[in-house]
Scaffold this active site. Sequence first.
Site, PDB file in Angstrom:
ATOM      1  N   HIS A 299       0.866  -1.181   0.000  1.00 40.79           N
ATOM      2  CA  HIS A 299       0.000   0.000   0.000  1.00 40.79           C
ATOM      3  C   HIS A 299       0.906   1.235   0.000  1.00 40.79           C
ATOM      4  CE1 HIS A 299      -2.780   2.970   1.765  1.00 40.79           C
ATOM      5  NE2 HIS A 299      -3.760   2.177   1.375  1.00 40.79           N
TER       6      HIS A 299
ATOM      7  N   GLN B 179      -4.342  -4.954   7.104  1.00 42.88           N
ATOM      8  CA  GLN B 179      -5.376  -5.843   6.557  1.00 42.88           C
ATOM      9  C   GLN B 179      -5.474  -7.164   7.306  1.00 42.88           C
ATOM     10  OE1 GLN B 179      -7.718  -5.178   4.472  1.00 42.88           O
ATOM     11  NE2 GLN B 179      -6.973  -3.223   3.694  1.00 42.88           N
TER      12      GLN B 179
END
Length: 410
Positions: free
Chosen positions: A122, A202
């Site tokens: 990310h 996540q």
Amino acid sequence: MPFDVNQVRLDFPALSVEANGHPLAYLDSAATTQKPVQVLDAVARYNEASHGNPHRGVHYLAVAATQAYEGARERVARFINASPQEVIFTRNATAALNLVAFSYGVANLRPGDEIVLCISEHHSNLVPWQQVARLTGATLKYLYVDEAYRLPWDEVRTKITSNTKITAIAHMSNVLGTIYPVAEIAAWAHRQGAVVVVDAAQSVPHLTVDVESLDADFLVFSGHKVYGPTGIGVLYGRAELLERMAPYQYGGDMIEYVEEQSSTFAPVPQKFEAGTPNVEGAVGLAAALDYVDGLGLESILRHEQELTVYALEELKKLPWVTIYGPQDLSERGPVISFGVEGCHPHDVATIMDSCGVAVRAGHHCAQPLMHYLKIPASSRASFGLYNTPAEVEALVDSIFKVRKWLGYGS
Ligand code: C6P
């Protein structure tokens, strides 16, 4: 113990929202999760009866706020198997990664040193390292996933070397759903003398995240992806590293003693928490972790895996759908990125939204991965503990509608 998902859904007021005239199928938990009443109530109770400025007063409410805040820190520490001194509250995972990059990274990197990331990182675990590399003369190196969206061990073995000073890797990709073998990577990286930063944004809602068994030096996550409030995140750091690091921001309660020309700083973790903290966020996060533990992470994961298997099976039947992520359940979490032939992901998400199905479309803050996969964007469905098989069916039905609305037979 398995749980009754229909019963669980009653805890989440947002799930009963009607979206565009349809029952909402909320399939965007990788972006942010909805909050149970237990979290909303804990935050309300704190604001009604315990709100003060923590660490800054001797009166009743200041003490109550200090207890609430430090209690939340202990709760987080227990959740990730750390000690409370190793838990720093931040605004979110991004702020936590910036803290590590600019405090630890800037002080410890030299020209010629290497920072190793995975191509699926990310931007929050990539752009700060780019900036730090620029400041220090270090270079960035990437580990590339194979055509099955897994990380070949050869990539790890050949790229993480004695030149590597920092390895920063997500536990689970927000695009591919791939769960990376963080403990094995950390063991290898440590043998090369590198420090390991784990982005658990996540994974925390789905997997047991134990900083000891992952062998992480730093680990970050956000409250809002694990059924807690926005505006609260966590940085775990190994005590001896945190103690050696300089503060990242200055002012407020992070000092020990201030003179006209110089200051000394509070011990960890306060050294890294400048200004009045987000106490209600911390309290809400603690309540969220209680909620998750109440259901049990194993039961949550089992439930989400059933949904993932069902969705993958149904999507694989559609020859015009491409799935970007591992097929094997043991290598992936409940995040499914996909492309629909002939349809732009933004159109896909917009048409699905008109059917009440909430998915995300775009580059998912992972543009280098998109370039590597040679796709401009993807659509993404992601499951949380409250999703149901009926919502998987709504997902698939709405994909048929997308194709139809965009002029394909099916
Ligand atoms: N991913 C998604 O839809 P923040 O924004 O700081 O709470 O989390 C940043 C972040 C860091 N690492 C990973 C692996 C992430 O998935 C995210 C956030 C969201 O995928 C918003 S872009």
